[in-house]
Design a protein around this motif. Structure first.
Motif, PDB file in Angstrom:
ATOM      1  N   ASN A  43      33.771  45.552  51.520  1.00 42.58           N
ATOM      2  CA  ASN A  43      34.360  45.081  50.274  1.00 42.58           C
ATOM      3  C   ASN A  43      33.468  43.992  49.696  1.00 42.58           C
ATOM      4  OD1 ASN A  43      36.381  46.733  51.093  1.00 42.58           O
ATOM      5  ND2 ASN A  43      37.825  45.118  51.560  1.00 42.58           N
ATOM      6  N   ARG A  44      33.164  44.115  48.397  1.00 40.22           N
ATOM      7  CA  ARG A  44      32.235  43.150  47.814  1.00 40.22           C
ATOM      8  C   ARG A  44      32.584  42.845  46.364  1.00 40.22           C
ATOM      9  NH1 ARG A  44      26.162  44.818  47.819  1.00 40.22           N
ATOM     10  NH2 ARG A  44      26.978  45.578  49.757  1.00 40.22           N
ATOM     11  N   ILE A  45      32.600  41.568  46.030  1.00 38.43           N
ATOM     12  CA  ILE A  45      32.722  41.134  44.647  1.00 38.43           C
ATOM     13  C   ILE A  45      31.321  41.086  44.062  1.00 38.43           C
ATOM     14  CG2 ILE A  45      33.316  39.207  43.143  1.00 38.43           C
ATOM     15  CD1 ILE A  45      35.585  38.589  45.135  1.00 38.43           C
ATOM     16  N   CYS A  58      35.161  42.048  39.441  1.00 43.49           N
ATOM     17  CA  CYS A  58      34.829  43.454  39.674  1.00 43.49           C
ATOM     18  C   CYS A  58      33.912  43.587  40.876  1.00 43.49           C
ATOM     19  CB  CYS A  58      34.219  44.100  38.434  1.00 43.49           C
ATOM     20  SG  CYS A  58      32.589  43.516  37.958  1.00 43.49           S
ATOM     21  N   GLY A  59      33.915  44.784  41.442  1.00 39.40           N
ATOM     22  CA  GLY A  59      33.101  45.094  42.606  1.00 39.40           C
ATOM     23  C   GLY A  59      33.459  46.460  43.133  1.00 39.40           C
ATOM     24  N   THR A  69      43.154  47.994  44.090  1.00 42.27           N
ATOM     25  CA  THR A  69      42.811  47.929  42.677  1.00 42.27           C
ATOM     26  C   THR A  69      41.555  48.705  42.331  1.00 42.27           C
ATOM     27  OG1 THR A  69      41.502  45.942  42.966  1.00 42.27           O
ATOM     28  CG2 THR A  69      43.841  45.642  42.479  1.00 42.27           C
ATOM     29  N   ARG A  70      40.918  49.271  43.312  1.00 40.15           N
ATOM     30  CA  ARG A  70      39.702  50.048  43.076  1.00 40.15           C
ATOM     31  C   ARG A  70      38.609  49.250  42.371  1.00 40.15           C
ATOM     32  NH1 ARG A  70      39.691  54.501  46.311  1.00 40.15           N
ATOM     33  NH2 ARG A  70      41.787  55.330  46.353  1.00 40.15           N
ATOM     34  N   GLY A  71      38.553  47.975  42.619  1.00 43.91           N
ATOM     35  CA  GLY A  71      37.394  47.215  42.206  1.00 43.91           C
ATOM     36  C   GLY A  71      37.442  46.435  40.911  1.00 43.91           C
ATOM     37  N   LEU A  72      38.551  46.407  40.206  1.00 44.65           N
ATOM     38  CA  LEU A  72      38.624  45.616  38.978  1.00 44.65           C
ATOM     39  C   LEU A  72      40.035  45.074  38.827  1.00 44.65           C
ATOM     40  CD1 LEU A  72      37.013  44.850  36.302  1.00 44.65           C
ATOM     41  CD2 LEU A  72      38.333  46.673  35.270  1.00 44.65           C
ATOM     42  N   TYR A  96      32.333  48.945  40.111  1.00 48.91           N
ATOM     43  CA  TYR A  96      32.187  48.229  38.855  1.00 48.91           C
ATOM     44  C   TYR A  96      31.161  47.130  39.077  1.00 48.91           C
ATOM     45  CZ  TYR A  96      36.474  50.774  38.120  1.00 48.91           C
ATOM     46  OH  TYR A  96      37.409  51.774  38.032  1.00 48.91           O
ATOM     47  N   ASN A  97      30.050  47.191  38.343  1.00 47.12           N
ATOM     48  CA  ASN A  97      28.936  46.280  38.580  1.00 47.12           C
ATOM     49  C   ASN A  97      28.921  45.069  37.664  1.00 47.12           C
ATOM     50  OD1 ASN A  97      27.810  47.919  40.599  1.00 47.12           O
ATOM     51  ND2 ASN A  97      26.928  49.234  39.042  1.00 47.12           N
TER      52      ASN A  97
END
Length: 142
Positions: A43-45, A58-59, A69-72, A96-97
């Motif tokens: 897991n990464r922000i 996001c991440g 939340t699937r990254g956002l 999400y980058n």
């Protein structure tokens, strides 16, 4: 605000991927209580912006307070999930980058994605301030 892929801030303060620090002392801000940004090391922000009195984060592989939340997602200034911000569909598989606020207060989100909450996209999506897709920006036309 510091985000990334880490488990500690300083020599002994346990955190998971996100910490807000006091700008004078550098100490962890105890008034910001975000819960857990995921337990797996993958897991990464990737990006954080201040937005509308809180933070948009996001991440990939992110979850908060057991809410996948699937990254956002958006946190309030105190670190809880903002319930007025619509999260991406749980079926979206994306990284999400980046996220930026546009001049008109919307959010432009970029990443490795082919859809966002049922909206077909080619890596970019424009969101309204409540997290819903703005259909005024469509990369699929033309």
């Amino acid at each position: 605000m510091i985000g990334g892929q880490f488990r500690k801030y300083g020599p002994s303060t346990s955190v998971v991927g996100l910490v807000r620090v006091n700008s004078t002392t550098g100490a962890k801000d105890a008034t910001f209580n975000y819960g857990n940004i995921g337990s797996a090391f993958t897991n990464r922000i990737i990006d954080i912006i201040t937005y509308d009195g809180g933070y948009v984060i996001c991440g990939f592989g992110l979850d908060n307070l057991d809410l996948t939340t699937r990254g956002l997602f958006k946190l309030t200034s105190t670190g809880v999930i903002d319930p007025s911000f619509n999260l991406p569909s749980s079926t979206d598989s994306a990284t999400y980058n980046t996220v930026v606020e546009t001049d008109d207060g919307k959010l432009l989100v970029g990443g490795n994605m082919s859809s966002y909450s049922g909206f077909t996209t080619k890596g970019l999506v424009l969101l309204n301030s409540d997290g819903t897709v703005s259909t005024t920006f469509n990369l699929n036309s033309g």
